[in-house]
Design an enzyme around this catalytic site. Sequence first.
Site, mmCIF file in Angstrom:
data_model
loop_
_atom_site.group_PDB
_atom_site.id
_atom_site.type_symbol
_atom_site.label_atom_id
_atom_site.label_comp_id
_atom_site.label_asym_id
_atom_site.label_seq_id
_atom_site.Cartn_x
_atom_site.Cartn_y
_atom_site.Cartn_z
ATOM 1 N N HIS A 37 0.836 -1.215 0.000
ATOM 2 C CA HIS A 37 0.000 0.000 0.000
ATOM 3 C C HIS A 37 0.868 1.261 0.000
ATOM 4 O O HIS A 37 0.559 2.250 0.661
ATOM 5 C CB HIS A 37 -0.952 0.010 1.200
ATOM 6 C CG HIS A 37 -1.909 -1.143 1.219
ATOM 7 N ND1 HIS A 37 -3.081 -1.137 0.489
ATOM 8 C CD2 HIS A 37 -1.860 -2.328 1.871
ATOM 9 C CE1 HIS A 37 -3.726 -2.288 0.695
ATOM 10 N NE2 HIS A 37 -2.994 -3.016 1.519
ATOM 11 N N ASN A 43 -10.076 -3.218 2.371
ATOM 12 C CA ASN A 43 -9.823 -3.114 0.936
ATOM 13 C C ASN A 43 -11.120 -2.804 0.204
ATOM 14 O O ASN A 43 -12.191 -2.709 0.817
ATOM 15 C CB ASN A 43 -9.227 -4.414 0.399
ATOM 16 C CG ASN A 43 -7.797 -4.651 0.859
ATOM 17 O OD1 ASN A 43 -6.976 -3.730 0.873
ATOM 18 N ND2 ASN A 43 -7.484 -5.868 1.253
#
Length: 500
Positions: A55, A127
Amino acid sequence: MTDRTTLTTTAGAPVPDNQNSWTAGSRGPVLLQDYQLIEKLAHQNRERIPERVVHAKGWGAYGTLTITGDISKYTKAKVFQPGTQTPMLARFSTVAGEQGASDTERDVRGFALKFYTSEGNWDLVGNNTPVFFVRDAYKFPDFIHTQKRHPKTNLRSPTAMWDFWSLSPESLHQVTILMSDRGLPVDPTRMNGYGSHTFSFWNDAGERYWVKFHFKTRQGHKFFTNEEADQVTAKTREHYQEQLFGKIEKGEFPSWTVQVQIMPELDAGKTSYNPFDLTKVWPHAEYPPIDVGVLELNRNPENYFAEIEQAAFSPSNIVPGIGYSPDKMLQARVFSYADAHRYRLGTHYESIPVNQPRVPVHHYHRDGQMNVYGGLKTGNPNAYYEPNSVNGPFEDKSAQEPPLRIHGDADRYNHRDGNDDYGQVRALFNLFDEGEKKRLFANIAAAMSGIPEEIYERQMVHFGRVHPDYEAGVRAASRVLEGREPAISVTSETPQQAAE
């Protein structure tokens, strides 16, 4: 002449000349005593902190969570009481790409939320998909290695990716979502978010309920094809940042409907699937989503580095009324996320303004990196240990959650034994219309291009176990792309009820 702000050193002394180095003669050399030159160069060398291992590239904004429903019978958390409005921060991200990667790569998108509640910070780190590739954190580092660059070629490796997936059938649910239309949303506002894990609620009566969090986009879903994404990437690698920042600057505030699925505690032993398995969803027919409120993003950060790059989200941050579950991946993330922040940002990373709670903080952590608050946080200079008799901070038993039910002997249980890794994928596949299936097959065929035949055939077995049309469709798309197999016509079945 108008008043001007004086430029100073970091120690506060005025800087007499910020244009010219201190030299011996007009031609130099430079003197070591030019402390401000050294300070500027040394600070520049340290302007970048390690990027996140996963990320790494993200886009974020501030907003509010407004509760419009009533789920107070399930949780005592003040953030969920009717009418409550809570300031929050969101950060969206790609999983695999580095900070310089294109925003429009096909990848899972992170959906991390920090709520500055009246009881402390609550972080929900999820997510844009309700499931994940693995269910046991023992395999998480291995999986991430397949998404990063090959140690010899320094290139992404489709062979490593499909080798791992073909040997890990639990990944099939997430792979199918990733390779479908929803694997490439046009911007962060046009995708859903999910807490993904199973968490728990608990109320004043000490009753526990299992819960899943959903954030349904109110802008509508919109996705790029691979070809459309390539065209965008050719023009800009910052499309998501441009879209999110630009919309908020124009007052077009994106929002999401907040929903929860609630499961009574004892139902966990009655379902046909493991409700704590991160590769599974709870069918909506069994546990219908309940509308709770609205999440709106309405303010851009003033400084990206200070407020987004240094933002630290961790599922270890919970508040009274919200708890964990036996989810193996969640249990590991409770440790690993906070530990990543300690490494990347410093021991006292939560003293960075963007991470600070909006409530008083008192704890016994001392010294170490990033101790910027100047002494103890206990509120008492004599209270630097606990227990003590000098009225230092003490525990609040009302925040104690009820016991977490567990059973079984301690062992290394094979998480693939007795698990159906195909049924929910089949239900999802049967929901796709003919066009969605065709794009799914083409996306997979492109992603598998050039991988060894052994890995290709191993993965085909998994597709076939989901549905014969799934395998046939990918083989047909591969033939068009590379000439692997003869063309096979693909049929579709009546869609079954949505698993998601």
